[in-house]
Motif scaffolding. Structure first.
Motif, PDB file in Angstrom:
ATOM      1  N   ALA A 160      79.219  11.060  12.575  1.00  0.00           N
ATOM      2  CA  ALA A 160      80.560  10.486  12.684  1.00  0.00           C
ATOM      3  C   ALA A 160      80.995  10.380  14.139  1.00  0.00           C
ATOM      4  N   ALA A 161      80.658  11.383  14.940  1.00  0.00           N
ATOM      5  CA  ALA A 161      81.055  11.386  16.347  1.00  0.00           C
ATOM      6  C   ALA A 161      80.211  10.429  17.181  1.00  0.00           C
ATOM      7  N   ALA A 162      78.915  10.346  16.874  1.00  0.00           N
ATOM      8  CA  ALA A 162      78.001   9.557  17.703  1.00  0.00           C
ATOM      9  C   ALA A 162      77.951   8.087  17.317  1.00  0.00           C
ATOM     10  N   GLY A 163      78.184   7.782  16.058  1.00  0.00           N
ATOM     11  CA  GLY A 163      78.191   6.394  15.617  1.00  0.00           C
ATOM     12  C   GLY A 163      76.875   5.879  15.096  1.00  0.00           C
ATOM     13  N   THR A 164      75.776   6.581  15.411  1.00  0.00           N
ATOM     14  CA  THR A 164      74.468   6.213  14.873  1.00  0.00           C
ATOM     15  C   THR A 164      73.699   7.481  14.531  1.00  0.00           C
ATOM     16  N   VAL A 165      72.749   7.337  13.627  1.00  0.00           N
ATOM     17  CA  VAL A 165      71.911   8.475  13.257  1.00  0.00           C
ATOM     18  C   VAL A 165      71.035   8.882  14.447  1.00  0.00           C
ATOM     19  N   SER A 166      70.528   7.892  15.178  1.00  0.00           N
ATOM     20  CA  SER A 166      69.653   8.197  16.323  1.00  0.00           C
ATOM     21  C   SER A 166      70.387   8.974  17.403  1.00  0.00           C
ATOM     22  N   ALA A 167      71.625   8.547  17.725  1.00  0.00           N
ATOM     23  CA  ALA A 167      72.400   9.243  18.751  1.00  0.00           C
ATOM     24  C   ALA A 167      72.745  10.653  18.304  1.00  0.00           C
ATOM     25  N   ALA A 168      73.069  10.819  17.021  1.00  0.00           N
ATOM     26  CA  ALA A 168      73.352  12.155  16.508  1.00  0.00           C
ATOM     27  C   ALA A 168      72.113  13.039  16.573  1.00  0.00           C
ATOM     28  N   ALA A 169      70.959  12.451  16.266  1.00  0.00           N
ATOM     29  CA  ALA A 169      69.708  13.208  16.327  1.00  0.00           C
ATOM     30  C   ALA A 169      69.420  13.690  17.746  1.00  0.00           C
ATOM     31  N   ASP A 170      69.662  12.830  18.733  1.00  0.00           N
ATOM     32  CA  ASP A 170      69.464  13.226  20.133  1.00  0.00           C
ATOM     33  C   ASP A 170      70.344  14.408  20.492  1.00  0.00           C
ATOM     34  N   THR A 171      71.582  14.368  20.057  1.00  0.00           N
ATOM     35  CA  THR A 171      72.519  15.440  20.373  1.00  0.00           C
ATOM     36  C   THR A 171      72.140  16.740  19.681  1.00  0.00           C
ATOM     37  N   LEU A 172      71.702  16.633  18.429  1.00  0.00           N
ATOM     38  CA  LEU A 172      71.377  17.825  17.648  1.00  0.00           C
ATOM     39  C   LEU A 172      69.986  18.383  17.952  1.00  0.00           C
ATOM     40  N   GLY A 173      69.152  17.574  18.589  1.00  0.00           N
ATOM     41  CA  GLY A 173      67.782  18.018  18.862  1.00  0.00           C
ATOM     42  C   GLY A 173      66.849  17.850  17.683  1.00  0.00           C
ATOM     43  N   PHE A 174      67.198  16.964  16.751  1.00  0.00           N
ATOM     44  CA  PHE A 174      66.364  16.681  15.587  1.00  0.00           C
ATOM     45  C   PHE A 174      65.800  15.268  15.697  1.00  0.00           C
ATOM     46  N   THR A 175      64.932  14.922  14.767  1.00  0.00           N
ATOM     47  CA  THR A 175      64.482  13.539  14.666  1.00  0.00           C
ATOM     48  C   THR A 175      65.486  12.763  13.825  1.00  0.00           C
ATOM     49  N   PRO A 176      65.576  11.439  14.009  1.00  0.00           N
ATOM     50  CA  PRO A 176      66.467  10.652  13.144  1.00  0.00           C
ATOM     51  C   PRO A 176      66.137  10.811  11.668  1.00  0.00           C
ATOM     52  N   SER A 177      64.831  10.935  11.372  1.00  0.00           N
ATOM     53  CA  SER A 177      64.432  11.108   9.977  1.00  0.00           C
ATOM     54  C   SER A 177      65.004  12.403   9.395  1.00  0.00           C
ATOM     55  N   ALA A 178      64.990  13.476  10.191  1.00  0.00           N
ATOM     56  CA  ALA A 178      65.515  14.754   9.711  1.00  0.00           C
ATOM     57  C   ALA A 178      67.024  14.665   9.459  1.00  0.00           C
ATOM     58  N   VAL A 179      67.736  13.990  10.345  1.00  0.00           N
ATOM     59  CA  VAL A 179      69.180  13.834  10.153  1.00  0.00           C
ATOM     60  C   VAL A 179      69.452  12.998   8.914  1.00  0.00           C
ATOM     61  N   SER A 180      68.698  11.914   8.740  1.00  0.00           N
ATOM     62  CA  SER A 180      68.875  11.074   7.554  1.00  0.00           C
ATOM     63  C   SER A 180      68.644  11.870   6.270  1.00  0.00           C
ATOM     64  N   GLN A 181      67.628  12.724   6.285  1.00  0.00           N
ATOM     65  CA  GLN A 181      67.346  13.543   5.109  1.00  0.00           C
ATOM     66  C   GLN A 181      68.491  14.514   4.821  1.00  0.00           C
ATOM     67  N   GLN A 182      69.093  15.066   5.878  1.00  0.00           N
ATOM     68  CA  GLN A 182      70.231  15.962   5.675  1.00  0.00           C
ATOM     69  C   GLN A 182      71.411  15.221   5.051  1.00  0.00           C
ATOM     70  N   ILE A 183      71.666  14.003   5.516  1.00  0.00           N
ATOM     71  CA  ILE A 183      72.770  13.226   4.955  1.00  0.00           C
ATOM     72  C   ILE A 183      72.497  12.886   3.490  1.00  0.00           C
ATOM     73  N   LYS A 184      71.256  12.493   3.194  1.00  0.00           N
ATOM     74  CA  LYS A 184      70.902  12.178   1.802  1.00  0.00           C
ATOM     75  C   LYS A 184      71.058  13.417   0.912  1.00  0.00           C
ATOM     76  N   ARG A 185      70.679  14.587   1.430  1.00  0.00           N
ATOM     77  CA  ARG A 185      70.838  15.822   0.652  1.00  0.00           C
ATOM     78  C   ARG A 185      72.313  16.090   0.377  1.00  0.00           C
ATOM     79  N   LEU A 186      73.146  15.834   1.386  1.00  0.00           N
ATOM     80  CA  LEU A 186      74.584  16.039   1.222  1.00  0.00           C
ATOM     81  C   LEU A 186      75.163  15.046   0.203  1.00  0.00           C
ATOM     82  N   GLU A 187      74.653  13.822   0.204  1.00  0.00           N
ATOM     83  CA  GLU A 187      75.111  12.839  -0.781  1.00  0.00           C
ATOM     84  C   GLU A 187      74.714  13.258  -2.195  1.00  0.00           C
ATOM     85  N   ARG A 188      73.526  13.848  -2.328  1.00  0.00           N
ATOM     86  CA  ARG A 188      73.118  14.335  -3.658  1.00  0.00           C
ATOM     87  C   ARG A 188      74.009  15.493  -4.082  1.00  0.00           C
ATOM     88  N   GLN A 189      74.356  16.365  -3.150  1.00  0.00           N
ATOM     89  CA  GLN A 189      75.182  17.521  -3.482  1.00  0.00           C
ATOM     90  C   GLN A 189      76.606  17.119  -3.858  1.00  0.00           C
TER      91      GLN A 189
END
Length: 296
Positions: free
Chosen positions: A14-43
């Protein structure tokens, strides 16, 4: 049960505007961030993001979750910090976002002493402009931000972020030694009204201060060249392409071709400020970092 790590990832997107930018900030890969969001959507059972052009934006439910989740994440952060305080240990990872000259002139020189005094403390450093550092701290993507303010040029700091003054810095006019003003002990803006400046980009805090410095002269600074980094300013001044207003903190050696002349009426002074979220106040690690920045 909502996954708190996934909630933090959604907040970063939400703060970064893209999954890639958020991944850079968090130190994860974009794929890992996407998977976290998908898990949250399932929950939660609702879509949380929608694609807009090359970026993404939160759905109505996603925005609600982030807004309500802020309090939950802050409470968890406060509990973790309080536990650290009870244990009396300076440990863990502190993510620091600092502007370039603070990274060179403040964070770098203090880092060794911090590591030697607190072997269990890890610093994760990223270089960001002041307004970006404010956003990163406010949104929980950095633990400590180092920003600056020039004179009466403000920087907006949210209420849930604590600001501590850690240093004051002064800028000088940098001139080629062949310049007619190079032998002066000091100059005023009135002495500089006809000069061509090497300046930071329009909208930057330093550029705003340069404009304010000319108040009372009846003129505006004449911008000859624009460069983001002060090292570039020195290189252009060394080539005789103009003059520059460069802070002393983190300033590279001027060498034989350049000289620094003090400015008066007004003196260009900036305050260096360390930021952290109020929920992190009990953390011994945060306290140790801020105190180290204030030392000396």
């Amino acid at each position: 049960m909502i996954d708190l790590d996934a909630l933090a990832a959604l907040r970063a997107v939400a703060a970064a505007g893209t999954v890639s930018a958020a991944a850079d900030t968090l130190g994860f890969t974009p794929s890992a961030v996407s998977q976290q969001i998908k898990r949250l959507e399932r929950q939660t059972g609702v879509p949380l993001l929608e694609r807009v052009g090359r970026g993404v934006m939160l759905t109505h439910d996603g925005r609600y979750l982030v807004d309500e989740g802020e309090r939950l994440l802050a409470d968890i952060e406060h509990v973790q910090a309080a536990l650290r305080r009870r244990a009396g240990t300076v440990a863990g990872t502190v993510r620091i976002a600092a502007f370039s000259t603070a990274m060179r002139g403040l964070v770098g020189p203090r880092a060794r002493g911090l590591r030697e005094a607190h072997p269990e403390l890890t610093l994760a450093l990223t270089e960001r402009e002041p307004w970006d550092a404010v956003d990163l701290v406010a949104s929980g993507q950095a633990d400590v931000g180092i920003v600056h303010t020039w004179g009466d040029v403000p920087i907006e700091i949210p209420d849930h972020v604590v600001a501590t003054s850690v240093a004051h810095d002064v800028a000088d006019v940098i001139l080629h030694r062949g310049h007619s003003l190079a032998g002066r002990a000091s100059v005023t803006p009135h002495d500089l009204v006809d000069e061509g400046w090497i300046a930071t980009p329009e909208g930057s805090i330093c550029r705003q201060w340069l404009g304010r410095m000319y108040d009372g002269t009846g003129r505006r600074p004449r911008i000859a060249h624009v460069a983001m980094e002060f090292d570039s300013h020195l290189a252009l001044a060394r080539a005789g392409l103009g003059i520059a207003l460069v802070p002393r903190l983190g300033r590279a050696a001027l060498g034989d071709d350049l000289t620094a002349v003090a400015v008066r009426d007004p003196e260009p002074t900036r305050e260096i400020i360390a930021l952290h979220r109020r929920s992190m106040a009990p953390s011994p690690a945060i306290a140790a970092v801020v105190e180290a920045l204030r030392a000396g």
